[in-house]
Structures are given as structure tokens and as C-alpha cells.
Scaffold this active site. Sequence first.
Site, mmCIF file in Angstrom:
data_model
loop_
_atom_site.group_PDB
_atom_site.id
_atom_site.type_symbol
_atom_site.label_atom_id
_atom_site.label_comp_id
_atom_site.label_asym_id
_atom_site.label_seq_id
_atom_site.Cartn_x
_atom_site.Cartn_y
_atom_site.Cartn_z
ATOM 1 N N ILE A 5 68.762 32.383 48.750
ATOM 2 C CA ILE A 5 69.774 32.705 49.772
ATOM 3 C C ILE A 5 69.095 33.359 50.966
ATOM 4 O O ILE A 5 68.311 34.302 50.812
ATOM 5 C CB ILE A 5 70.837 33.692 49.217
ATOM 6 N N ASN A 71 72.546 30.913 54.536
ATOM 7 C CA ASN A 71 73.653 31.794 54.926
ATOM 8 C C ASN A 71 73.392 32.550 56.231
ATOM 9 O O ASN A 71 74.316 32.783 57.009
ATOM 10 C CB ASN A 71 73.896 32.804 53.798
ATOM 11 N N TYR A 134 76.999 29.530 69.439
ATOM 12 C CA TYR A 134 77.432 29.659 68.040
ATOM 13 C C TYR A 134 78.227 28.427 67.593
ATOM 14 O O TYR A 134 77.936 27.831 66.560
ATOM 15 C CB TYR A 134 78.265 30.933 67.877
ATOM 16 N N LYS A 138 76.978 25.602 64.744
ATOM 17 C CA LYS A 138 77.680 25.285 63.489
ATOM 18 C C LYS A 138 78.066 23.798 63.449
ATOM 19 O O LYS A 138 78.050 23.175 62.390
ATOM 20 C CB LYS A 138 78.910 26.185 63.326
ATOM 21 N N VAL A 169 85.918 36.540 57.761
ATOM 22 C CA VAL A 169 85.505 37.418 56.666
ATOM 23 C C VAL A 169 85.113 38.796 57.205
ATOM 24 O O VAL A 169 84.479 38.905 58.264
ATOM 25 C CB VAL A 169 84.301 36.786 55.908
ATOM 26 N N THR A 171 82.982 41.305 57.763
ATOM 27 C CA THR A 171 81.545 41.620 57.745
ATOM 28 C C THR A 171 81.154 42.240 59.090
ATOM 29 O O THR A 171 81.961 42.310 60.023
ATOM 30 C CB THR A 171 80.694 40.346 57.557
HETATM 31 N N1 LIG Z 1 82.197 36.790 58.991
HETATM 32 C C1 LIG Z 1 82.884 35.727 59.368
HETATM 33 O O1 LIG Z 1 84.082 35.819 59.714
HETATM 34 C C2 LIG Z 1 82.236 34.375 59.370
HETATM 35 C C3 LIG Z 1 83.040 33.263 59.683
HETATM 36 C C4 LIG Z 1 82.469 32.006 59.682
HETATM 37 C C5 LIG Z 1 81.129 31.852 59.370
HETATM 38 N N2 LIG Z 1 80.350 32.950 59.082
HETATM 39 C C6 LIG Z 1 78.941 32.727 58.759
HETATM 40 O O2 LIG Z 1 78.605 33.391 57.546
HETATM 41 C C7 LIG Z 1 77.217 33.671 57.529
HETATM 42 C C8 LIG Z 1 77.007 35.124 57.133
HETATM 43 O O3 LIG Z 1 77.569 35.940 58.151
HETATM 44 P P1 LIG Z 1 78.204 37.383 57.875
HETATM 45 O O4 LIG Z 1 79.573 37.347 58.401
HETATM 46 O O5 LIG Z 1 77.946 37.805 56.481
HETATM 47 O O6 LIG Z 1 77.360 38.219 58.923
HETATM 48 P P2 LIG Z 1 76.403 39.479 58.804
HETATM 49 O O7 LIG Z 1 77.034 40.523 57.944
HETATM 50 O O8 LIG Z 1 76.058 39.808 60.200
HETATM 51 O O9 LIG Z 1 75.132 38.915 58.022
HETATM 52 C C9 LIG Z 1 74.212 38.055 58.633
HETATM 53 C C10 LIG Z 1 72.971 37.984 57.786
HETATM 54 O O10 LIG Z 1 72.007 37.155 58.469
HETATM 55 C C11 LIG Z 1 70.775 37.856 58.524
HETATM 56 N N3 LIG Z 1 69.962 37.500 59.686
HETATM 57 C C12 LIG Z 1 70.338 37.462 60.983
HETATM 58 N N4 LIG Z 1 69.287 37.167 61.768
HETATM 59 C C13 LIG Z 1 68.228 37.017 60.946
HETATM 60 C C14 LIG Z 1 66.862 36.713 61.150
HETATM 61 N N5 LIG Z 1 66.358 36.519 62.375
HETATM 62 N N6 LIG Z 1 66.048 36.639 60.070
HETATM 63 C C15 LIG Z 1 66.521 36.872 58.837
HETATM 64 N N7 LIG Z 1 67.815 37.148 58.569
HETATM 65 C C16 LIG Z 1 68.655 37.227 59.615
HETATM 66 C C17 LIG Z 1 71.180 39.311 58.585
HETATM 67 O O11 LIG Z 1 70.115 40.124 58.164
HETATM 68 P P3 LIG Z 1 69.458 41.327 59.012
HETATM 69 O O12 LIG Z 1 70.190 41.459 60.301
HETATM 70 O O13 LIG Z 1 69.542 42.513 58.111
HETATM 71 O O14 LIG Z 1 68.059 40.875 59.209
HETATM 72 C C18 LIG Z 1 72.330 39.344 57.580
HETATM 73 O O15 LIG Z 1 71.843 39.471 56.267
HETATM 74 C C19 LIG Z 1 76.686 33.340 58.919
HETATM 75 O O16 LIG Z 1 76.068 32.071 58.905
HETATM 76 C C20 LIG Z 1 77.954 33.285 59.763
HETATM 77 O O17 LIG Z 1 77.799 32.457 60.887
HETATM 78 C C21 LIG Z 1 80.875 34.200 59.081
#
Ligand SMILES: NC(=O)c1ccc[n+]([C@@H]2O[C@H](COP(=O)([O-])OP(=O)(O)OC[C@H]3O[C@@H](n4cnc5c(N)ncnc54)[C@H](OP(=O)(O)O)[C@@H]3O)[C@@H](O)[C@H]2O)c1
Length: 232
Positions: A5, A71, A134, A138, A169, A171
Site C-alpha cells: 500500500i 492509495n 486532481y 483521477k 471520506v 481524512t
Molecule cells: N478523503 C476523500 O474524501 C477522498 C475522496 C476521493 C478520493 N480520495 C483519495 O484517497 C486517497 C487517500 O487520500 P486520503 O483522503 O486518505 O488523504 P490523506 O489523509 O491526505 O493521505 C494521503 C496519503 O498519501 C501520502 N502521500 C502524499 N504525497 C506523498 C508522496 N510524495 N510520497 C509518499 N506518500 C505521499 C501521504 O503521506 P505523507 O504526507 O505522510 O507523506 C498520506 O499517507 C488519495 O488517492 C485520494 O485522492 C480521497
Amino acid sequence: MQVVITGVSGGIGKALAEYYLEKGNQVIGIGRNNTIDHDHFHFVTCDLRDLDKVKNLDLNLSDEPILLINNAGVLGKVRRTVDQDIESLQEVFEVNVLAAMIMTGKMAALENQLTIVNISSGAGKNPIPSWGAYCASKAALDMFSKVFYLEEQERGRNTKVYSIAPGVVDTKMQTTIRAVDEENFSQKQRFVDLKNMGQLSNVKEVARKIHRMLSLAFNEEMIICSVRDLVD
Ligand SMILES: NC(=O)c1ccc[n+]([C@@H]2O[C@H](COP(=O)([O-])OP(=O)(O)OC[C@H]3O[C@@H](n4cnc5c(N)ncnc54)[C@H](OP(=O)(O)O)[C@@H]3O)[C@@H](O)[C@H]2O)c1
């Protein structure tokens, strides 16, 4: 099954890692930061923007089936294209698309039975002003998923591929969205309202639903899907 992951420091990625650890799987997390400590968890430090490093990562995988979950994702600077900067555009495509494609190619080069899950978004299908990179990233991930599936078919491999939208979600990404100023983001209030009305999904629930999606009989129609497609 071994589960790989990306982006496990928080949010959906961490919840997925913990979900699969609880189920007794070996989990390999890849990212810049780690907050998980578990006997069956191995963390590999990597900034996913460093694409050469991603390509050459040594994950020490066994010959068990692999579930790769791409992810990690970033929103980039929320502002109209007229005000956008190159650095932010690059970051979004490197993390959301290119790192995922490279990770997928790495896994496809192995003999293991393979399942690929790309964490996509409804934003890949529905345009949102100020989310140009963004949304486009996607949409690219969705199309890449379909292409990769066909390539695996051509190679005679039984690989399953999914591009799953997780819904809205609760987050850090949503916190970031709500903090953008309205001048740069016309839809800000919609996201503030969703939070205030308790409409955001919980990460643990989303992890469980993603797994449920994977346990359904796979067919090509399921490649582009959403956790919202599941009937409880
Ligand atoms: N939350 C929502 O409503 C939502 C909706 C649709 C899709 N998504 C998708 O779900 C996925 C997870 O998002 P989330 O909502 O859980 O967001 P999040 O809490 O911001 O988590 C994003 C993750 O990606 C990692 N990341 C970002 N840049 C990185 C880099 N350069 N190298 C390594 N790791 C990196 C972050 O780690 P660090 O910053 O600690 O390095 C963190 O673990 C994403 O693909 C997002 O687009 C989220």
C-alpha cells in the site's frame, strides 16, 4: 496474500493497512512517513515523487499473491488554472498517476498472481472548478486501469484491476479542502456542509468496503467502481 500500500501515514491508506494486518496479512507500506508498528508490517521509506526510486524499490516480496493498492494521493494547490503553478501540477501527476503506473509495472513484471487497486475519485468523472490537476489525474488513473487490464489480458494473465472511488471520506485531505479560501474555490461551502451534516465516511468503514468490493466476483465492468455501488 501480501498487501502493498502506498501512503500509509494516515487517512484511507493507514486504515487499509490496519484492516489487512487485522486479517492476518503481511503488509508492506510505502511512503514518506510511518505511524504503524506491527510484526507483520514492513515500511519502505520513499517520496513517491522520486520516480527513479519508486522504480528501483526493493520490496522483498515472496511468491504469494500480491494486492497492490495505489492509495497515496495529493490534491495540489486548489486554485483556478489561470493561477496555477508548475510545481503543484507536477506533484499531483507524479504522486497520483506516474508513481501508481510505475508501481503497477513493477508488480506486473513479477510472476505472482496480481490484484491492482487504484484509489480513484468521483472527481475523475465530475469536474470541480479549481481541482484541474486532481480531477485530470483521477480520470487518468481510471483510463490507465482499463488499459492495464487489457494489457494483462494480452499477456494471458488473470490480473484483476480496480479503480475505486472511496466517496467523501473524513481524512486530512478533506480538512485541507475545507481550509481553502472561497475566492479560489467556489465549491468550498459544499464540503464544509458535508462535514457539518456528518456526511463524511469513516476511514475504517471505507477500508472494509474496499475489501468487500474485491471479494465480489470480478468482471471487466467492475474496473471503474465506487464504494457507493455496494449495497449494505
Ligand atoms: N478523503 C476523500 O474524501 C477522498 C475522496 C476521493 C478520493 N480520495 C483519495 O484517497 C486517497 C487517500 O487520500 P486520503 O483522503 O486518505 O488523504 P490523506 O489523509 O491526505 O493521505 C494521503 C496519503 O498519501 C501520502 N502521500 C502524499 N504525497 C506523498 C508522496 N510524495 N510520497 C509518499 N506518500 C505521499 C501521504 O503521506 P505523507 O504526507 O505522510 O507523506 C498520506 O499517507 C488519495 O488517492 C485520494 O485522492 C480521497
